[in-house]
Design a protein around this motif. Structure first.
Motif, PDB file in Angstrom:
ATOM      1  N   MET A 197       0.840  -1.173   0.000  1.00  0.00           N
ATOM      2  CA  MET A 197       0.000   0.000   0.000  1.00  0.00           C
ATOM      3  C   MET A 197       0.893   1.246   0.000  1.00  0.00           C
ATOM      4  SD  MET A 197      -2.939   0.645   2.725  1.00  0.00           S
ATOM      5  CE  MET A 197      -3.039   2.147   3.592  1.00  0.00           C
ATOM      6  N   SER A 198       0.733   2.121  -0.999  1.00  0.00           N
ATOM      7  CA  SER A 198       1.562   3.321  -1.048  1.00  0.00           C
ATOM      8  C   SER A 198       0.751   4.521  -0.590  1.00  0.00           C
ATOM      9  CB  SER A 198       2.103   3.534  -2.462  1.00  0.00           C
ATOM     10  OG  SER A 198       1.071   3.958  -3.306  1.00  0.00           O
ATOM     11  N   THR A 199       1.462   5.513  -0.095  1.00  0.00           N
ATOM     12  CA  THR A 199       0.804   6.735   0.342  1.00  0.00           C
ATOM     13  C   THR A 199       1.064   7.826  -0.685  1.00  0.00           C
ATOM     14  OG1 THR A 199       2.718   7.418   1.621  1.00  0.00           O
ATOM     15  CG2 THR A 199       1.052   6.126   2.781  1.00  0.00           C
ATOM     16  N   ALA A 200       0.155   8.778  -0.747  1.00  0.00           N
ATOM     17  CA  ALA A 200       0.315   9.892  -1.677  1.00  0.00           C
ATOM     18  C   ALA A 200       1.501  10.746  -1.250  1.00  0.00           C
ATOM     19  CB  ALA A 200      -0.956  10.730  -1.702  1.00  0.00           C
ATOM     20  N   PRO A 201       2.233  11.297  -2.210  1.00  0.00           N
ATOM     21  CA  PRO A 201       3.363  12.165  -1.857  1.00  0.00           C
ATOM     22  C   PRO A 201       2.874  13.442  -1.175  1.00  0.00           C
ATOM     23  CG  PRO A 201       2.990  12.175  -4.220  1.00  0.00           C
ATOM     24  CD  PRO A 201       2.058  11.165  -3.640  1.00  0.00           C
ATOM     25  N   ASP A 202       3.663  13.959  -0.270  1.00  0.00           N
ATOM     26  CA  ASP A 202       3.359  15.219   0.407  1.00  0.00           C
ATOM     27  C   ASP A 202       3.715  16.356  -0.557  1.00  0.00           C
ATOM     28  OD1 ASP A 202       3.254  17.539   1.953  1.00  0.00           O
ATOM     29  OD2 ASP A 202       4.273  16.629   3.670  1.00  0.00           O
ATOM     30  N   PRO A 203       2.748  17.165  -0.984  1.00  0.00           N
ATOM     31  CA  PRO A 203       3.052  18.225  -1.953  1.00  0.00           C
ATOM     32  C   PRO A 203       3.943  19.322  -1.393  1.00  0.00           C
ATOM     33  CG  PRO A 203       0.804  18.415  -1.171  1.00  0.00           C
ATOM     34  CD  PRO A 203       1.358  17.130  -0.598  1.00  0.00           C
ATOM     35  N   ARG A 204       4.193  19.323  -0.086  1.00  0.00           N
ATOM     36  CA  ARG A 204       5.054  20.327   0.535  1.00  0.00           C
ATOM     37  C   ARG A 204       6.509  19.861   0.633  1.00  0.00           C
ATOM     38  NH1 ARG A 204       0.920  19.101   2.806  1.00  0.00           N
ATOM     39  NH2 ARG A 204      -0.912  20.394   2.955  1.00  0.00           N
ATOM     40  N   ARG A 205       6.780  18.635   0.252  1.00  0.00           N
ATOM     41  CA  ARG A 205       8.133  18.068   0.379  1.00  0.00           C
ATOM     42  C   ARG A 205       8.677  17.647  -0.980  1.00  0.00           C
ATOM     43  NH1 ARG A 205      10.280  18.135   5.038  1.00  0.00           N
ATOM     44  NH2 ARG A 205       8.899  18.432   6.784  1.00  0.00           N
ATOM     45  N   CYS A 206       9.952  17.812  -1.144  1.00  0.00           N
ATOM     46  CA  CYS A 206      10.635  17.414  -2.375  1.00  0.00           C
ATOM     47  C   CYS A 206      10.574  15.893  -2.508  1.00  0.00           C
ATOM     48  CB  CYS A 206      12.086  17.884  -2.315  1.00  0.00           C
ATOM     49  SG  CYS A 206      13.094  17.350  -3.713  1.00  0.00           S
ATOM     50  N   PRO A 207      10.136  15.385  -3.641  1.00  0.00           N
ATOM     51  CA  PRO A 207      10.072  13.939  -3.824  1.00  0.00           C
ATOM     52  C   PRO A 207      11.446  13.280  -3.990  1.00  0.00           C
ATOM     53  CG  PRO A 207       9.436  15.037  -5.843  1.00  0.00           C
ATOM     54  CD  PRO A 207       9.623  16.101  -4.799  1.00  0.00           C
ATOM     55  N   LEU A 208      12.499  14.082  -4.115  1.00  0.00           N
ATOM     56  CA  LEU A 208      13.842  13.528  -4.271  1.00  0.00           C
ATOM     57  C   LEU A 208      14.592  13.427  -2.950  1.00  0.00           C
ATOM     58  CD1 LEU A 208      14.918  15.336  -7.558  1.00  0.00           C
ATOM     59  CD2 LEU A 208      13.875  13.079  -7.264  1.00  0.00           C
TER      60      LEU A 208
ATOM     61  N   PHE B 249      14.888  23.603 -15.021  1.00  0.00           N
ATOM     62  CA  PHE B 249      14.992  22.241 -14.501  1.00  0.00           C
ATOM     63  C   PHE B 249      15.611  21.350 -15.571  1.00  0.00           C
ATOM     64  CE2 PHE B 249      11.922  24.143 -11.801  1.00  0.00           C
ATOM     65  CZ  PHE B 249      12.005  23.478 -10.593  1.00  0.00           C
ATOM     66  N   GLU B 250      16.753  20.775 -15.250  1.00  0.00           N
ATOM     67  CA  GLU B 250      17.421  19.870 -16.179  1.00  0.00           C
ATOM     68  C   GLU B 250      16.617  18.572 -16.300  1.00  0.00           C
ATOM     69  OE1 GLU B 250      20.159  20.524 -17.989  1.00  0.00           O
ATOM     70  OE2 GLU B 250      20.265  22.528 -17.115  1.00  0.00           O
ATOM     71  N   ARG B 251      16.629  17.994 -17.458  1.00  0.00           N
ATOM     72  CA  ARG B 251      15.895  16.751 -17.713  1.00  0.00           C
ATOM     73  C   ARG B 251      16.286  15.650 -16.723  1.00  0.00           C
ATOM     74  NH1 ARG B 251      13.124  14.450 -22.011  1.00  0.00           N
ATOM     75  NH2 ARG B 251      13.528  16.290 -23.227  1.00  0.00           N
ATOM     76  N   VAL B 252      17.559  15.555 -16.375  1.00  0.00           N
ATOM     77  CA  VAL B 252      18.035  14.525 -15.460  1.00  0.00           C
ATOM     78  C   VAL B 252      17.348  14.632 -14.096  1.00  0.00           C
ATOM     79  CG1 VAL B 252      20.064  15.808 -14.677  1.00  0.00           C
ATOM     80  CG2 VAL B 252      20.087  13.334 -14.624  1.00  0.00           C
ATOM     81  N   VAL B 253      17.059  15.856 -13.658  1.00  0.00           N
ATOM     82  CA  VAL B 253      16.367  16.062 -12.388  1.00  0.00           C
ATOM     83  C   VAL B 253      14.930  15.566 -12.511  1.00  0.00           C
ATOM     84  CG1 VAL B 253      15.515  17.774 -10.743  1.00  0.00           C
ATOM     85  CG2 VAL B 253      17.814  17.988 -11.694  1.00  0.00           C
ATOM     86  N   LEU B 254      14.258  15.982 -13.553  1.00  0.00           N
ATOM     87  CA  LEU B 254      12.859  15.596 -13.737  1.00  0.00           C
ATOM     88  C   LEU B 254      12.699  14.089 -13.895  1.00  0.00           C
ATOM     89  CD1 LEU B 254      11.788  18.496 -16.124  1.00  0.00           C
ATOM     90  CD2 LEU B 254      11.467  18.329 -13.645  1.00  0.00           C
ATOM     91  N   GLU B 255      13.662  13.447 -14.531  1.00  0.00           N
ATOM     92  CA  GLU B 255      13.596  11.997 -14.716  1.00  0.00           C
ATOM     93  C   GLU B 255      13.765  11.234 -13.409  1.00  0.00           C
ATOM     94  OE1 GLU B 255      16.555  11.397 -17.734  1.00  0.00           O
ATOM     95  OE2 GLU B 255      15.131  11.844 -19.352  1.00  0.00           O
TER      96      GLU B 255
ATOM     97  N   ARG C 129      14.567  23.636  -4.271  1.00  0.00           N
ATOM     98  CA  ARG C 129      15.579  24.433  -4.971  1.00  0.00           C
ATOM     99  C   ARG C 129      16.939  23.728  -5.000  1.00  0.00           C
ATOM    100  NH1 ARG C 129      15.718  30.339  -5.373  1.00  0.00           N
ATOM    101  NH2 ARG C 129      14.036  30.290  -3.851  1.00  0.00           N
ATOM    102  N   ALA C 130      17.333  23.112  -3.891  1.00  0.00           N
ATOM    103  CA  ALA C 130      18.640  22.446  -3.821  1.00  0.00           C
ATOM    104  C   ALA C 130      18.731  21.309  -4.841  1.00  0.00           C
ATOM    105  CB  ALA C 130      18.901  21.929  -2.418  1.00  0.00           C
ATOM    106  N   CYS C 131      17.695  20.481  -4.918  1.00  0.00           N
ATOM    107  CA  CYS C 131      17.715  19.382  -5.885  1.00  0.00           C
ATOM    108  C   CYS C 131      17.605  19.901  -7.316  1.00  0.00           C
ATOM    109  CB  CYS C 131      16.588  18.394  -5.590  1.00  0.00           C
ATOM    110  SG  CYS C 131      16.863  17.399  -4.112  1.00  0.00           S
ATOM    111  N   ALA C 132      16.811  20.942  -7.520  1.00  0.00           N
ATOM    112  CA  ALA C 132      16.635  21.498  -8.862  1.00  0.00           C
ATOM    113  C   ALA C 132      17.921  22.081  -9.397  1.00  0.00           C
ATOM    114  CB  ALA C 132      15.547  22.559  -8.836  1.00  0.00           C
ATOM    115  N   THR C 133      18.691  22.720  -8.534  1.00  0.00           N
ATOM    116  CA  THR C 133      19.906  23.405  -9.009  1.00  0.00           C
ATOM    117  C   THR C 133      21.157  22.538  -8.895  1.00  0.00           C
ATOM    118  OG1 THR C 133      20.201  24.450  -6.853  1.00  0.00           O
ATOM    119  CG2 THR C 133      18.978  25.698  -8.520  1.00  0.00           C
ATOM    120  N   ALA C 134      21.086  21.423  -8.210  1.00  0.00           N
ATOM    121  CA  ALA C 134      22.265  20.550  -8.048  1.00  0.00           C
ATOM    122  C   ALA C 134      22.758  20.028  -9.391  1.00  0.00           C
ATOM    123  CB  ALA C 134      21.954  19.400  -7.108  1.00  0.00           C
ATOM    124  N   ALA C 135      21.844  19.810 -10.325  1.00  0.00           N
ATOM    125  CA  ALA C 135      22.240  19.248 -11.618  1.00  0.00           C
ATOM    126  C   ALA C 135      22.426  20.310 -12.687  1.00  0.00           C
ATOM    127  CB  ALA C 135      21.187  18.248 -12.084  1.00  0.00           C
TER     128      ALA C 135
END
Length: 74
Positions: free
Chosen positions: A1-12, A41-47, A61-67
């Motif tokens: 059973m999976s839970t829905a992602p928290d829209p306030r938290r980075c999924p990465l 947003f680089e494609r590698v991040v979105l993937e 922001r940290a995950c978005a700009t890391a790549a």
């Protein structure tokens, strides 16, 4: 059973994503444009976003700009 992602938290990384659009949905208070509107947003991040979180939780922001490649130095 999976839970829905928290829209306030980075999924990465799970840290707060500071999404102004989500904050406006939560509070009903108008917000300034979100930081994400000025970042490429680089494609590698979105993937890396898990399928179940796509279009449901914003990357921080940290995950978005890391790549993001650094601009060439002169």
């Amino acid at each position: 059973m999976s839970t829905a992602p928290d829209p306030r938290r980075c999924p990465l990384c799970g840290q707060p994503n500071d999404c102004a659009m989500q904050r406006q949905r939560d509070t009903g208070e108008p917000q300034p444009p979100c930081w994400c509107t000025t970042v490429r947003f680089e494609r590698v991040v979105l993937e890396r976003i898990p399928t179940e979180a796509r279009r449901l939780a914003c990357v921080c922001r940290a995950c978005a700009t890391a790549a993001t490649p650094a601009p060439p130095s002169a």
